[in-house]
Design an enzyme around this catalytic site. Structure first.
Site, PDB file in Angstrom:
ATOM      1  N   SER A   1       0.060   3.272  -8.832  1.00 44.06           N
ATOM      2  CA  SER A   1       0.416   4.278  -9.404  1.00 44.06           C
ATOM      3  C   SER A   1       1.438   5.022  -9.118  1.00 44.06           C
ATOM      4  O   SER A   1       2.112   6.305 -10.144  1.00 44.06           O
ATOM      5  CB  SER A   1      -1.003   5.232 -10.316  1.00 44.06           C
ATOM      6  OG  SER A   1      -1.925   4.881 -10.610  1.00 44.06           O
TER       7      SER A   1
ATOM      8  N   GLY B   1      -2.829   0.628 -10.711  1.00 42.31           N
ATOM      9  CA  GLY B   1      -3.152   0.201 -12.190  1.00 42.31           C
ATOM     10  C   GLY B   1      -4.101   1.182 -12.448  1.00 42.31           C
ATOM     11  O   GLY B   1      -4.828   0.556 -14.178  1.00 42.31           O
TER      12      GLY B   1
ATOM     13  N   GLU C   1      -2.545   0.847  -0.236  1.00 40.77           N
ATOM     14  CA  GLU C   1      -2.733   0.359  -1.797  1.00 40.77           C
ATOM     15  C   GLU C   1      -4.383   1.106  -1.855  1.00 40.77           C
ATOM     16  O   GLU C   1      -5.038  -0.190  -1.802  1.00 40.77           O
ATOM     17  CB  GLU C   1      -2.753  -0.983  -2.463  1.00 40.77           C
ATOM     18  CG  GLU C   1      -1.014  -1.328  -2.016  1.00 40.77           C
ATOM     19  CD  GLU C   1      -0.684  -1.846  -3.112  1.00 40.77           C
ATOM     20  OE1 GLU C   1       0.433  -1.647  -3.656  1.00 40.77           O
ATOM     21  OE2 GLU C   1      -1.161  -2.888  -2.949  1.00 40.77           O
TER      22      GLU C   1
ATOM     23  N   GLY D   1       4.156  -1.260  -8.361  1.00 45.98           N
ATOM     24  CA  GLY D   1       3.284  -2.726  -9.714  1.00 45.98           C
ATOM     25  C   GLY D   1       3.677  -2.304 -10.889  1.00 45.98           C
ATOM     26  O   GLY D   1       4.663  -2.430 -11.120  1.00 45.98           O
ATOM     27  N   GLY D   2       3.148  -1.702 -11.688  1.00 43.80           N
ATOM     28  CA  GLY D   2       3.175  -1.276 -12.924  1.00 43.80           C
ATOM     29  C   GLY D   2       4.875  -0.919 -13.685  1.00 43.80           C
ATOM     30  O   GLY D   2       5.261  -1.606 -14.114  1.00 43.80           O
TER      31      GLY D   2
ATOM     32  N   ASN E   1       6.287  -5.201  -6.642  1.00 49.95           N
ATOM     33  CA  ASN E   1       4.927  -6.083  -6.839  1.00 49.95           C
ATOM     34  C   ASN E   1       4.796  -6.924  -8.722  1.00 49.95           C
ATOM     35  O   ASN E   1       4.106  -5.765  -9.445  1.00 49.95           O
ATOM     36  CB  ASN E   1       3.556  -6.278  -6.310  1.00 49.95           C
ATOM     37  CG  ASN E   1       2.874  -7.424  -6.623  1.00 49.95           C
ATOM     38  OD1 ASN E   1       2.713  -8.210  -7.106  1.00 49.95           O
ATOM     39  ND2 ASN E   1       1.767  -6.291  -6.290  1.00 49.95           N
ATOM     40  N   TRP E   2       5.580  -7.688  -9.053  1.00 55.29           N
ATOM     41  CA  TRP E   2       5.500  -8.111 -10.386  1.00 55.29           C
ATOM     42  C   TRP E   2       3.889  -8.563 -10.635  1.00 55.29           C
ATOM     43  O   TRP E   2       3.775  -9.031 -12.413  1.00 55.29           O
ATOM     44  CB  TRP E   2       6.549  -8.969 -11.107  1.00 55.29           C
ATOM     45  CG  TRP E   2       7.510  -8.127 -10.653  1.00 55.29           C
ATOM     46  CD1 TRP E   2       8.638  -6.750 -10.167  1.00 55.29           C
ATOM     47  CD2 TRP E   2       8.988  -8.984 -11.032  1.00 55.29           C
ATOM     48  NE1 TRP E   2       9.899  -6.274 -10.012  1.00 55.29           N
ATOM     49  CE2 TRP E   2      10.536  -7.861 -10.594  1.00 55.29           C
ATOM     50  CE3 TRP E   2       9.775 -10.017 -11.387  1.00 55.29           C
ATOM     51  CZ2 TRP E   2      11.912  -8.303 -10.430  1.00 55.29           C
ATOM     52  CZ3 TRP E   2      10.991 -10.195 -11.583  1.00 55.29           C
ATOM     53  CH2 TRP E   2      12.123  -9.123 -10.887  1.00 55.29           C
ATOM     54  N   LYS E   3       3.436  -9.298  -9.700  1.00 54.38           N
ATOM     55  CA  LYS E   3       2.322  -9.885 -10.549  1.00 54.38           C
ATOM     56  C   LYS E   3       2.218 -10.993 -11.108  1.00 54.38           C
ATOM     57  O   LYS E   3       3.549 -11.523 -11.022  1.00 54.38           O
ATOM     58  CB  LYS E   3       0.912  -8.176 -10.853  1.00 54.38           C
ATOM     59  CG  LYS E   3       0.867  -6.634 -10.041  1.00 54.38           C
ATOM     60  CD  LYS E   3       0.023  -6.186 -10.267  1.00 54.38           C
ATOM     61  CE  LYS E   3      -0.431  -5.025  -9.228  1.00 54.38           C
ATOM     62  NZ  LYS E   3      -1.179  -4.188  -9.378  1.00 54.38           N
TER      63      LYS E   3
ATOM     64  N   HIS F   1      -3.686  -8.196  -0.739  1.00 56.02           N
ATOM     65  CA  HIS F   1      -3.146  -8.062  -1.611  1.00 56.02           C
ATOM     66  C   HIS F   1      -5.035  -7.555  -2.135  1.00 56.02           C
ATOM     67  O   HIS F   1      -5.841  -8.250  -2.362  1.00 56.02           O
ATOM     68  CB  HIS F   1      -2.732  -7.986  -3.361  1.00 56.02           C
ATOM     69  CG  HIS F   1      -2.125  -7.387  -3.780  1.00 56.02           C
ATOM     70  ND1 HIS F   1      -3.506  -6.294  -4.999  1.00 56.02           N
ATOM     71  CD2 HIS F   1      -1.169  -5.973  -3.581  1.00 56.02           C
ATOM     72  CE1 HIS F   1      -3.232  -5.347  -5.654  1.00 56.02           C
ATOM     73  NE2 HIS F   1      -1.916  -5.107  -5.480  1.00 56.02           N
TER      74      HIS F   1
ATOM     75  N   GLU G   1      -6.383  -7.779  -5.498  1.00 60.21           N
ATOM     76  CA  GLU G   1      -6.115  -8.192  -6.359  1.00 60.21           C
ATOM     77  C   GLU G   1      -6.403  -9.942  -5.345  1.00 60.21           C
ATOM     78  O   GLU G   1      -7.707 -10.652  -6.299  1.00 60.21           O
ATOM     79  CB  GLU G   1      -5.578  -8.287  -6.871  1.00 60.21           C
ATOM     80  CG  GLU G   1      -5.253  -6.963  -8.163  1.00 60.21           C
ATOM     81  CD  GLU G   1      -3.440  -6.194  -8.365  1.00 60.21           C
ATOM     82  OE1 GLU G   1      -2.708  -7.349  -8.744  1.00 60.21           O
ATOM     83  OE2 GLU G   1      -4.040  -5.142  -9.243  1.00 60.21           O
TER      84      GLU G   1
HETATM   85  P1  13P Z   1       0.112  -0.226  -9.857  1.00 57.18           P
HETATM   86  O1  13P Z   1       1.173   0.018  -9.511  1.00 57.18           O
HETATM   87  O2  13P Z   1       0.603  -0.785 -10.691  1.00 57.18           O
HETATM   88  O3  13P Z   1      -0.942   0.808  -9.542  1.00 57.18           O
HETATM   89  O4  13P Z   1      -0.285  -1.511  -8.726  1.00 57.18           O
HETATM   90  C1  13P Z   1      -0.105  -1.135  -7.656  1.00 57.18           C
HETATM   91  C2  13P Z   1      -0.078  -2.777  -6.972  1.00 57.18           C
HETATM   92  O5  13P Z   1      -0.586  -2.782  -6.902  1.00 57.18           O
HETATM   93  C3  13P Z   1       1.115  -2.904  -6.009  1.00 57.18           C
HETATM   94  O6  13P Z   1       0.486  -3.654  -5.801  1.00 57.18           O
END
Ligand code: 13P
Length: 251
Positions: free
Chosen positions: A212, A173, A167, A233-234, A9-11, A95, A97
């Site tokens: 993470s 993050g 998640e 994510g990251g 997920n590149w957000k 998600h 967020e």
């Molecule tokens: P991180 O891997 O950066 O913690 O993010 C997880 C995430 O929200 C994937 O959708």
């Protein structure tokens, strides 16, 4: 048998130049047979990624879709039918967020899930508890309720072509990862809840862990019986790191 899925997920990251680099890096990765791989760029970069990864074994998804499946007067939104037309095969819904910062309600998430499926996209339903809820020992209740919203509205058969991603919000993050045992406990509860309605559907649903995930902890997480891969994510913004996570899912 469930094949693992590793999804990036590149957000809200990426420019045309950095996305081009990421595509090139991904193209160089040795991806293990039997592991499905997907990336979720921002809407702006979907066309570039679909073109750039053409012929590779990497599916492309969107990070969200409109509650309405068909194009129409909904300024700023993107319809699932448009995502499908652009070459997406998956879409994230719910998600944290979006739930916590952008105000997506359970009802919105359910509508997005249905809109995605009506256009042939596979929804990836994201669920998870906040730190406060975990500390109050409400994790299974919160996740169970988020899942029940969709099951009750759309029926268990909707999960025959869907993915669930657990998640924990406190692990996103933050560098804090749920331990493999903590994650497994929730994944098993999710599968049991689905099995309460249909054992066959439950046995086939992929349940991804997100929060993470990195190359250093992926193998341990993916080794748990109900963890079928990750939503990253990251670490998915680094092609080599993401490739290593994909390879961990193949072992
Ligand atoms: P991180 O891997 O950066 O913690 O993010 C997880 C995430 O929200 C994937 O959708």
């Amino acid at each position: 048998m469930r094949h693992p899925l590793v999804a990036g997920n590149w957000k809200m990251h990426g420019t045309r130049a950095s996305v081009a680099e990421l595509i090139e890096g991904l193209s160089r990765q040795a991806l293990p047979a039997g592991v499905e791989v997907a990336v979720f760029p921002s809407c702006l970069h979907i066309a570039q990624v679909v073109r750039g990864l053409d012929g590779k074994r990497v599916a492309v998804g969107a990070q969200d879709c409109a509650v309405e499946s068909a194009p129409g007067a909904l300024t700023g939104e993107v319809a699932a039918s448009q995502l499908q037309d652009a070459g997406c095969s998956l879409v994230l819904v719910g998600h944290s967020e979006r739930r916590l910062i952008l105000g997506d309600s359970d009802a919105d998430v359910t509508r997005k899930f249905a809109a995605a499926q009506s256009c042939g996209l596979t929804p990836v339903l994201c669920v998870g508890e906040t730190l406060e809820q975990r500390e109050a020992e409400q994790t299974l209740e919160v996740v169970g309720r988020q899942l029940a919203e969709v099951i009750d509205a759309l029926g268990i058969d909707a999960f025959a072509k869907a993915v669930v991603a657990y998640e924990p919000v406190w692990a996103i993050g933050t560098g804090l990862t749920a331990s493999p045992e903590q994650a497994q406990q929730v994944h098993a509860a999710i599968r049991a809840q689905l099995a309460g309605q249909d054992a066959q559907v439950a046995a086939g649903v992929k349940i991804l862990y997100g929060g993470s995930v990195k190359a250093a902890n992926a193998a341990e997480l993916f080794g748990m019986p109900d963890i079928d891969g990750g939503l990253v994510g990251g670490a998915s913004l680094n092609a080599d790191e993401f490739g290593a996570i994909c390879r961990a899912a193949g072992n």
